[in-house]
Write a protein that holds these residues in place. Structure first.
Motif, short mmCIF file in Angstrom:
data_model
loop_
_atom_site.label_atom_id
_atom_site.label_comp_id
_atom_site.label_asym_id
_atom_site.label_seq_id
_atom_site.Cartn_x
_atom_site.Cartn_y
_atom_site.Cartn_z
N UNK A 145 25.55 40.33 38.94
CA UNK A 145 25.76 40.78 40.39
C UNK A 145 27.23 40.63 40.64
N UNK A 146 27.93 39.52 40.21
CA UNK A 146 29.32 39.41 40.29
C UNK A 146 30.29 40.67 39.60
N UNK A 147 29.75 40.97 38.34
CA UNK A 147 30.46 41.99 37.55
C UNK A 147 30.56 43.62 38.39
N UNK A 148 29.16 43.52 38.94
CA UNK A 148 28.87 44.91 39.67
C UNK A 148 29.82 44.95 40.79
N UNK A 149 29.89 43.72 41.58
CA UNK A 149 30.70 43.79 42.84
C UNK A 149 32.26 43.95 42.37
N UNK A 150 32.52 43.36 41.36
CA UNK A 150 34.18 43.58 40.96
C UNK A 150 34.27 45.00 40.54
N UNK A 151 33.32 45.77 40.06
CA UNK A 151 33.50 47.07 39.53
C UNK A 151 33.57 48.02 41.01
N UNK A 152 32.61 47.72 41.91
CA UNK A 152 32.56 48.25 43.09
C UNK A 152 33.85 48.07 44.11
N UNK A 153 34.38 46.90 43.86
CA UNK A 153 35.57 46.56 44.72
C UNK A 153 36.88 47.40 44.00
N UNK A 154 36.82 47.48 42.65
CA UNK A 154 37.83 48.09 42.09
C UNK A 154 37.71 49.72 42.34
N UNK A 155 36.63 50.15 42.54
CA UNK A 155 36.27 51.44 42.84
C UNK A 155 36.79 51.99 44.32
N UNK A 156 36.55 50.92 45.08
CA UNK A 156 36.68 51.33 46.52
C UNK A 156 38.15 51.01 46.75
N UNK A 157 39.02 50.05 45.82
CA UNK A 157 40.40 50.00 46.16
C UNK A 157 40.94 51.22 45.52
N UNK A 158 40.54 51.82 44.39
CA UNK A 158 41.20 53.01 43.69
C UNK A 158 41.07 54.19 44.80
N UNK A 159 39.90 54.47 45.26
CA UNK A 159 39.62 55.63 46.31
C UNK A 159 40.13 55.23 47.60
N UNK A 160 40.58 54.15 48.08
CA UNK A 160 41.23 54.09 49.25
C UNK A 160 42.26 54.96 49.69
N UNK A 161 43.53 54.92 48.78
CA UNK A 161 44.35 55.75 49.13
C UNK A 161 44.24 57.12 48.96
N UNK A 162 43.13 57.69 48.58
CA UNK A 162 43.00 59.33 48.59
C UNK A 162 42.04 59.67 49.72
N UNK A 163 42.82 60.44 50.45
CA UNK A 163 42.05 61.14 51.61
C UNK A 163 41.20 62.26 51.27
N UNK A 164 40.47 62.55 52.12
CA UNK A 164 39.54 63.78 51.93
C UNK A 164 39.93 65.13 52.71
#
Length: 165
Positions: A145-164
């Motif tokens: 669960x911790x590893x999945x959360x870290x992966x999701x958090x990294x994905x969210x932070x990576x996509x945060x700066x990109x707008x639609x």
């Protein structure tokens, strides 16, 4: 999808075999790098990346550390010398390091788990050993669960700066 390496490639330095399940099954504390006593055909087989460490473990025999149950298949390059694929192989460490690791095993009830076999910059075969304590099923679930959360958090932070737009 990862690209497959050609069959005839040899590993001159880098990881030859890895025990990916070890970090899932054990909580690894300290790690230590040990030399490995091998015969010529075993080295050639390792250089082809055909070894397996999933069931391997390290332990004491006559005051020395040995790698047990590591599978290094016979080299098929026309060499006539045969060896046992799962034979115990001697680990090379300083006496002080051996005493320290054996103390950790006996006092803490830990296990010496081989994490990977690799070739260093000089082309020598080395084993990375981890001092691990077994994880229970709920600990494994928590780690996943911790590893999945870290992966999701990294994905969210990576996509945060990109707008639609």
């Amino acid at each position: 999808m990862a690209a497959k390496k050609p069959k005839n490639t040899m590993i001159s330095h880098g990881i030859a075999a890895q025990n990916r399940k070890a970090r899932h099954d054990y909580a690894i504390g300290e790690t230590v790098e040990a030399g490995l006593v091998l015969k010529g055909p075993e080295v050639k087989s390792l250089r082809h990346g055909r070894a397996t460490l999933t069931e391997a473990w390290a332990g004491e025999r006559d005051g020395e550390l040995w790698l047990f149950n590591a599978y290094i298949p016979e080299y098929q390059g026309g060499v006539l010398s045969r060896f046992e694929p799962r034979a115990p192989r001697k680990l090379l460490l300083h006496k002080r390091q051996i005493r320290q690791l054996l103390g950790a095993i006996t006092r803490e009830g830990a296990t010496l788990v081989p994490l990977n076999v690799h070739f260093n910059d000089r082309g020598r075969a080395k084993v990375t050993l981890g001092v691990g304590t077994g994880r229970k099923k709920e600990d494994k679930r928590h780690a996943i669960a911790e590893r999945d959360w870290q992966r999701s958090k990294a994905r969210l932070l990576r996509n945060k700066g990109k707008g639609d737009y």
